[in-house]
Enzyme design. Structure first.
Site, mmCIF file in Angstrom:
data_model
loop_
_atom_site.group_PDB
_atom_site.id
_atom_site.type_symbol
_atom_site.label_atom_id
_atom_site.label_comp_id
_atom_site.label_asym_id
_atom_site.label_seq_id
_atom_site.Cartn_x
_atom_site.Cartn_y
_atom_site.Cartn_z
ATOM 1 N N ASP A 158 0.836 -1.203 0.000
ATOM 2 C CA ASP A 158 0.000 0.000 0.000
ATOM 3 C C ASP A 158 0.868 1.250 0.000
ATOM 4 O O ASP A 158 0.655 2.182 0.778
ATOM 5 C CB ASP A 158 -0.951 0.006 1.198
ATOM 6 N N HIS A 201 -2.430 0.397 11.997
ATOM 7 C CA HIS A 201 -2.335 -1.009 11.627
ATOM 8 C C HIS A 201 -0.891 -1.405 11.350
ATOM 9 O O HIS A 201 -0.013 -0.541 11.246
ATOM 10 C CB HIS A 201 -3.179 -1.291 10.380
ATOM 11 N N GLN A 269 -3.547 -5.320 5.957
ATOM 12 C CA GLN A 269 -3.255 -4.322 6.989
ATOM 13 C C GLN A 269 -4.176 -4.589 8.183
ATOM 14 O O GLN A 269 -5.361 -4.275 8.148
ATOM 15 C CB GLN A 269 -3.469 -2.902 6.442
ATOM 16 N N ARG A 299 4.245 12.297 11.054
ATOM 17 C CA ARG A 299 2.912 12.378 10.467
ATOM 18 C C ARG A 299 2.090 11.198 10.968
ATOM 19 O O ARG A 299 2.384 10.048 10.664
ATOM 20 C CB ARG A 299 2.987 12.340 8.937
ATOM 21 N N ASP A 301 -0.555 8.912 10.652
ATOM 22 C CA ASP A 301 -1.389 8.460 9.540
ATOM 23 C C ASP A 301 -2.734 7.955 10.049
ATOM 24 O O ASP A 301 -2.805 7.199 11.024
ATOM 25 C CB ASP A 301 -0.656 7.344 8.786
ATOM 26 N N GLU A 343 -2.974 13.481 10.176
ATOM 27 C CA GLU A 343 -3.699 13.292 8.923
ATOM 28 C C GLU A 343 -5.180 13.098 9.269
ATOM 29 O O GLU A 343 -5.613 11.998 9.611
ATOM 30 C CB GLU A 343 -3.182 12.084 8.144
ATOM 31 N N ASP A 411 -1.783 11.054 -2.339
ATOM 32 C CA ASP A 411 -3.081 10.412 -2.299
ATOM 33 C C ASP A 411 -4.000 10.998 -3.362
ATOM 34 O O ASP A 411 -3.647 11.934 -4.089
ATOM 35 C CB ASP A 411 -3.700 10.584 -0.909
ATOM 36 N N ARG A 537 -3.481 5.765 -8.128
ATOM 37 C CA ARG A 537 -2.737 6.831 -7.456
ATOM 38 C C ARG A 537 -1.281 6.872 -7.907
ATOM 39 O O ARG A 537 -0.619 7.908 -7.785
ATOM 40 C CB ARG A 537 -2.827 6.653 -5.931
#
Length: 658
Positions: A158, A201, A269, A299, A301, A343, A411, A537
């Protein structure tokens, strides 16, 4: 744990700061080489920081884990470990901690300019990245966001957000030592480094997950495991799906062990269960390990997702704020130079709780997601009503709230707009999302965007948008047609959007490649990785084109027209105090729906940013009678701020000293 060996301080300023620190005692471990210095432990500094937060930290921890049999045992273990991380923290970072403690608003001015990139796309490896730092500095960048680079399984990573080991780097990028060296080199050059901390995760190949899968109950308790579908079914009633087309549902059945595990994002995940204090403690240790490698900005997430509770949508629950508050305090105890970036994908006025309060702060910074999406909405509609409305909301928020502003990131662009506001103009949410996606994928007559859709949900008639800034602005489209006028017009749109972003309060961040107008990269469709081929993406995560970057100094090249004009705007922003976050900000009516006027003001300066979101010439019907201005982008003096005719997609930066 971080390493106990520490490096020499690199600047005289840091050395001076260290000398002024209270009683310092050298302890811990002998240096392994002649050049290495032993760790420096300032018992007074650590004790003072701990004392400041101890009572609140203990209270919150015990309240959160009151159902645990031994919450104080886990808390005492946490206190022991955070001191060990303080001891292990490199000396130059301890000096930076003291420096930034003395200047707590160091990130709130107008000096930070960010750039985000994947290391493999930008430089190939972490070692090679050091060779590219001169380009970073030439680009006026002093805040690097290195996209996920920790160990993650190929084929189900990912984009690096499925972490298999929080303390090692992906093999093809280098080693943790390489990251540590790069971070130190960045600090030597005045560059702060940001890294994603994926706390919701782990990868299903993480050591904890492997042990859980083998039947170890201790590790199964770090995730959400269920023997049958009865509990998952209850969760599913209230939990929305993140990826309804590519990863439907919130649980995955593991046929090899006949159990269900919670997987909010992708099946590989596995969601961590923060109801278990061991999970919180261990993840804090992972965070502190990373900051001891020299990471300045963590950051967080997907932070709204980290606490799960049956009967809720498992988003933005009160316990999330308790966890973030505790992480903030722990960071201030061990590494106060470090910032937490949350985020949180919601409107600016809705994300405010994640800042905490002045007395009990949580995140230092949050993403300005809605303004980003609304900016592209404004491009497609040529109507500034919504963006003006949102700028007015932002202007009303306390100035200590620092947002990170951007035009696009790694993203997708989701169309989470203020539809309550738009409905008064007869705009239907479903139809409007379709129009926006059609516009930026070239399906609307006269549109120029070359974007791609992500997670196109036919059932909900919803999809997200992908594409580089240059491709969404039409530069790629007109370049293919060899339409010089179209190219110039699209370049102007690109620059106008960047100018608008740079004039907002907060920290601007550019995605690597946008500064040279890089186009979409369609090679992902032929990648050997099936998951990558299915993820659009990657169209805007392409390899940085160093050959085209070399054209940034050729005056007639597309790359130069973007790079040089963008550099001019960046230098102007860092040179005038009116761009600092503490300046007053508000909008002016322009009486023309395609133009926007944003005012920034201090006791000494006044700035008016004018932006035309139309491909046609438009008027900005302002009438400011406070004196003549200088147009900063062209250095035009004695500019009258009244009845201004604006060229297609143009912008003006008017400034005057009071």
């Amino acid at each position: 744990m971080g390493k106990l060996e520490n490096k020499e301080d690199k600047t005289k300023k840091m050395k001076k700061t260290k000398k002024t620190a209270a009683k310092t005692v050298k302890v811990v471990k002998k240096a392994k080489t002649k050049t290495e210095k032993p760790a420096v432990v300032n018992e007074n500094v650590f004790s003072q920081r701990l004392h400041k937060h101890y009572d609140e930290l203990k209270w919150l921890y015990c309240e959160l884990y009151q159902d645990d049999k031994q919450p104080l045992v886990h808390f005492d273990e946490l206190m022991k470990k955070i001191k060990e991380f303080y001891i292990a923290r490199p000396n130059y970072l301890k000096a930076l901690d003291i420096e930034r403690e003395q200047q707590p608003d160091w990130y709130k001015g107008n000096k930070l300019l960010g750039m985000m990139m994947y290391v493999n796309c930008f430089s190939g490896t972490l070692k090679n990245f050091e060779k590219r730092l001169p380009y970073i500095q030439e680009s006026n960048v002093n805040y690097l966001h290195l996209m996920p680079l920790l160990s993650s399984p190929k084929g189900k990573s990912d984009g690096g957000y499925a972490v298999a080991d929080f303390r090692s780097v992906q093999e093809d990028l280098g080693t943790m030592k390489d990251l540590e060296n790069l971070a130190e080199k960045c600090h030597e050059n005045g560059i702060s480094v940001c890294l994603d901390f994926v706390m919701n995760h782990t990868s299903d190949e993480h050591e904890w997950a492997r042990k859980a899968r083998s039947g170890d109950k201790e590790y199964q308790d770090r995730y959400f495991f269920f023997d049958d579908y009865s509990m998952p079914e209850l969760f599913e009633r209230d939990c929305p799906q993140v990826f309804p087309t590519t990863a439907p549902g919130n649980f995955t059945y593991l046929s090899d062990i006949n159990k269900f595990v919670m997987t909010t994002f992708y099946p590989y995940q596995w969601d961590l269960d923060y109801r278990n204090p061991v999970v919180f403690n261990e993840m804090v240790y992972n965070m502190l390990f990373l900051v001891n490698q020299g990471i300045d900005i963590i950051r967080l997430d997907a932070v709204p997702y980290i606490w799960k509770q049956l009967g809720t949508n498992c988003r933005n629950l009160p316990q999330v704020h308790t966890i973030v508050r505790m992480m903030r305090m722990i960071s201030e105890i061990v590494s106060p130079a470090v910032l937490l970036l949350g985020e949180v994908v919601m409107a600016p006025d809705k994300v405010v709780p994640y800042f905490g309060t002045p007395e009990k702060p949580e995140c230092h910074m949050l993403y300005n997601v809605t303004t980003m999406a609304t900016t592209w909405h404004t491009v497609a509609t040529r109507d500034t009503a919504l963006i003006k409305h949102q700028m007015d909301i932002l202007s009303s928020l306390p100035k200590q709230y620092i947002f990170q502003n951007y035009l696009r990131c790694h993203d997708d662009i989701g169309w989470g707009l203020d539809y309550d506001f738009l409905r008064q103009f007869g705009i239907d949410e479903v139809a409007h999302k379709k129009y926006l996606n059609d516009f930026f994928t070239g399906k609307v007559p006269g549109s120029f965007g070359i974007g791609e859709l992500y997670n196109d949900d036919e059932r909900l008639k919803d999809a997200r948008l992908c594409g580089t800034t240059a491709s969404l602005c039409g530069i790629e489209y007109y370049d293919k047609l060899k339409d010089k006028d179209g190219i110039e017009r699209s370049i102007q749109l690109d620059l106008m959007l960047h100018a608008f972003m740079l004039s907002q309060s907060g920290i601007p961040v550019i995605y690597s490649g946008d500064e040279i107008g890089q186009y979409n990269d369609y090679s992902y469709k032929e990648d050997e990785d099936a998951d990558k081929r299915a993820d659009s993406r990657y169209v805007h995560r392409g390899v940085f084109n160093w050959r085209k970057a070399g054209r940034r100094k050729i005056k007639t090249a597309i790359q130069a027209k973007i790079y040089q004009n963008l550099a001019k705007m960046e230098k102007i922003r860092s040179s005038y105090d009116v761009f600092k976050a503490d300046a007053d900000m508000y909008t002016l009516p322009t009486w023309e729906k395609s133009t926007l006027a944003v005012v920034r003001e201090t006791a000494q300066e006044r700035f008016i940013g004018l932006y035309n979101f139309s491909e046609n010439e438009q008027m900005a019907w302002i009438n400011e009678t406070d004196g003549l201005y200088t147009e900063l982008l062209t250095d035009t003096k004695d500019f009258k701020a009244a009845g201004i005719k604006m060229a297609p997609y143009s912008c003006l930066w008017l400034w005057r000293k009071k």
